[in-house]
Design a protein around this motif. Sequence first.
Motif, mmCIF file in Angstrom:
data_model
loop_
_atom_site.group_PDB
_atom_site.id
_atom_site.type_symbol
_atom_site.label_atom_id
_atom_site.label_comp_id
_atom_site.label_asym_id
_atom_site.label_seq_id
_atom_site.Cartn_x
_atom_site.Cartn_y
_atom_site.Cartn_z
ATOM 1 N N HIS A 285 49.547 51.129 35.698
ATOM 2 C CA HIS A 285 48.693 52.099 35.432
ATOM 3 C C HIS A 285 47.922 52.169 33.900
ATOM 4 C CE1 HIS A 285 50.818 54.509 38.266
ATOM 5 N NE2 HIS A 285 50.131 55.386 38.238
ATOM 6 N N ASP A 286 47.764 50.799 33.545
ATOM 7 C CA ASP A 286 46.785 50.678 32.642
ATOM 8 C C ASP A 286 45.329 50.200 33.426
ATOM 9 O OD1 ASP A 286 48.133 50.807 30.073
ATOM 10 O OD2 ASP A 286 49.347 49.229 30.827
ATOM 11 N N GLU A 287 44.389 49.951 32.363
ATOM 12 C CA GLU A 287 43.175 49.395 32.915
ATOM 13 C C GLU A 287 42.960 48.026 33.712
ATOM 14 O OE1 GLU A 287 39.722 50.714 32.442
ATOM 15 O OE2 GLU A 287 40.305 52.275 31.142
ATOM 16 N N VAL A 288 42.739 48.140 35.078
ATOM 17 C CA VAL A 288 42.640 47.160 36.084
ATOM 18 C C VAL A 288 41.513 46.770 36.621
ATOM 19 C CG1 VAL A 288 43.756 46.401 38.065
ATOM 20 C CG2 VAL A 288 45.051 47.956 36.637
ATOM 21 N N LEU A 289 41.069 45.633 36.349
ATOM 22 C CA LEU A 289 39.882 45.059 37.025
ATOM 23 C C LEU A 289 40.247 44.248 38.283
ATOM 24 C CD1 LEU A 289 36.934 44.392 37.054
ATOM 25 C CD2 LEU A 289 37.361 42.549 35.561
ATOM 26 N N VAL A 290 39.679 44.694 39.304
ATOM 27 C CA VAL A 290 39.858 43.902 40.620
ATOM 28 C C VAL A 290 38.645 42.936 40.953
ATOM 29 C CG1 VAL A 290 40.204 43.712 43.173
ATOM 30 C CG2 VAL A 290 41.227 45.359 41.678
ATOM 31 N N VAL A 291 38.709 41.556 41.156
ATOM 32 C CA VAL A 291 37.651 40.772 41.329
ATOM 33 C C VAL A 291 37.733 40.325 42.713
ATOM 34 C CG1 VAL A 291 36.652 38.650 40.444
ATOM 35 C CG2 VAL A 291 37.678 40.161 38.717
ATOM 36 N N GLY A 292 36.424 40.456 43.161
ATOM 37 C CA GLY A 292 36.639 39.807 44.858
ATOM 38 C C GLY A 292 35.990 38.722 44.753
ATOM 39 N N LEU A 293 36.430 37.456 44.837
ATOM 40 C CA LEU A 293 35.764 36.309 44.800
ATOM 41 C C LEU A 293 34.979 35.848 46.323
ATOM 42 C CD1 LEU A 293 38.062 33.963 42.699
ATOM 43 C CD2 LEU A 293 36.081 35.282 42.125
ATOM 44 N N VAL B 3 41.067 51.899 37.787
ATOM 45 C CA VAL B 3 40.618 50.684 38.466
ATOM 46 C C VAL B 3 39.094 50.571 38.605
ATOM 47 C CG1 VAL B 3 40.761 49.611 40.773
ATOM 48 C CG2 VAL B 3 42.710 50.859 40.123
ATOM 49 N N SER B 4 38.578 49.386 38.287
ATOM 50 C CA SER B 4 37.409 48.910 38.194
ATOM 51 C C SER B 4 37.351 47.680 39.140
ATOM 52 C CB SER B 4 36.585 48.755 36.911
ATOM 53 O OG SER B 4 37.356 47.836 36.225
ATOM 54 N N ALA B 5 36.179 47.367 39.873
ATOM 55 C CA ALA B 5 36.111 46.288 40.647
ATOM 56 C C ALA B 5 34.497 45.593 40.390
ATOM 57 C CB ALA B 5 36.352 46.629 42.193
ATOM 58 N N ILE C 75 32.264 41.254 31.396
ATOM 59 C CA ILE C 75 32.932 42.311 32.167
ATOM 60 C C ILE C 75 34.455 42.664 30.916
ATOM 61 C CG2 ILE C 75 34.132 43.743 34.006
ATOM 62 C CD1 ILE C 75 32.598 41.920 35.671
ATOM 63 N N ILE C 76 34.977 41.686 30.762
ATOM 64 C CA ILE C 76 36.131 41.864 29.924
ATOM 65 C C ILE C 76 35.928 42.501 28.771
ATOM 66 C CG2 ILE C 76 38.211 40.889 28.794
ATOM 67 C CD1 ILE C 76 38.203 39.050 31.226
ATOM 68 N N LYS C 77 34.628 41.951 27.973
ATOM 69 C CA LYS C 77 34.256 42.124 26.597
ATOM 70 C C LYS C 77 34.033 43.594 26.631
ATOM 71 C CE LYS C 77 30.924 40.723 23.013
ATOM 72 N NZ LYS C 77 29.852 39.827 22.895
ATOM 73 N N GLU C 78 33.317 43.880 27.692
ATOM 74 C CA GLU C 78 32.915 45.415 27.701
ATOM 75 C C GLU C 78 33.890 46.492 28.209
ATOM 76 O OE1 GLU C 78 29.951 46.794 26.550
ATOM 77 O OE2 GLU C 78 29.381 44.585 25.782
ATOM 78 N N THR C 79 34.779 46.158 29.044
ATOM 79 C CA THR C 79 35.743 47.219 29.719
ATOM 80 C C THR C 79 37.060 47.040 29.248
ATOM 81 O OG1 THR C 79 36.164 45.754 31.613
ATOM 82 C CG2 THR C 79 33.988 47.222 31.748
ATOM 83 N N LYS C 80 37.417 45.682 28.617
ATOM 84 C CA LYS C 80 38.807 45.633 28.298
ATOM 85 C C LYS C 80 39.900 45.859 29.149
ATOM 86 C CE LYS C 80 36.972 45.982 23.235
ATOM 87 N NZ LYS C 80 35.551 45.961 23.695
#
Length: 305
Positions: A98-106, A147-149, A169-174
């Motif tokens: 339930h924390d900030e999660v970034l999903v990356v679709g390679l 969730v961001s993606a 993206i990590i730098k901006e959205t953490k």
Amino acid sequence: MEHKIRTDLALEVRESFPEDDVEIKGVILTEEIDEKNNIRITTVEIKDDKGAKAMQKPIGTYITIEAPELNNASDDYHKPVSELIAKYLRKLTGDLSHDEVLVVGLGNREVTPDALGPQVVDNLFVTRHLIREYGDEFKVRNNLGSVSAISPGVMAQTGMETMEIIKGIIKETKPRLIIVIDALASRSIHRLNTTVQISDTGISPGSGVGNNRKALNEESLGVKVIAIGVPTVVDAATIVADTLTKYMESTGFGEEDIFQFISEVNGSQMYNMFVTPKNIDEAVKEISYTLSEALNSCFSQPIIT
């Protein structure tokens, strides 16, 4: 006799050892069977440097879910597979769901066997923008994760390493957790589009097809990385080697003769060829839904009133 295999699956690396029933130092193998749904779950744990050297993979946990009927099953069969993926994903993510999660679709969405990651992202329920708009109370009331993606494409399209894009993206959205989705290479045609590997070691995009890019892992990104992959291609040289080996063994050829013959037949040009099933379009579409449903249930399952 050994043939060099090209695979992203830790399970297949373990199977490549001739001493299948002998313990490899630093590697623990466990297996579970879901007899009702004909699903096998195998966990390969690489515990130390000795195990990592033997397996030629980073220290960590690799969970492989094999569902042989997934390719031809009805929509109802995808639900238990999705639930199992979610179960083991929660096991590896711990208390970060339930924390900030970034999903990356390679991958490259223009090339169907490589389009799994982008298609999963297309099916995700992203919530970060909603929480930023309506606040934490909305998040708690609806049992949502943030969730961001992103589908960053491939270097030939963007001119940038995937890691460079993700770092920005990590730098901006953490985010506190990154889920990376990618198509993999297998050494077995029977595992194509029916197998899911989940690992806590990150991923090297394109490694299965010999196109290594900079690794996406906790060491390089500074954030916990979970990788989810499905094999969609198999090395053509492996298919040729396996087929000829079985035939030549049955006709009485010796081990050295088989090895020499296969080496000559394959040649260096064979190692740049990969094969994918003819139903790959439909398979990737269905599996992308299965993965996205698992992710949605883990990180952004709203309470419907």
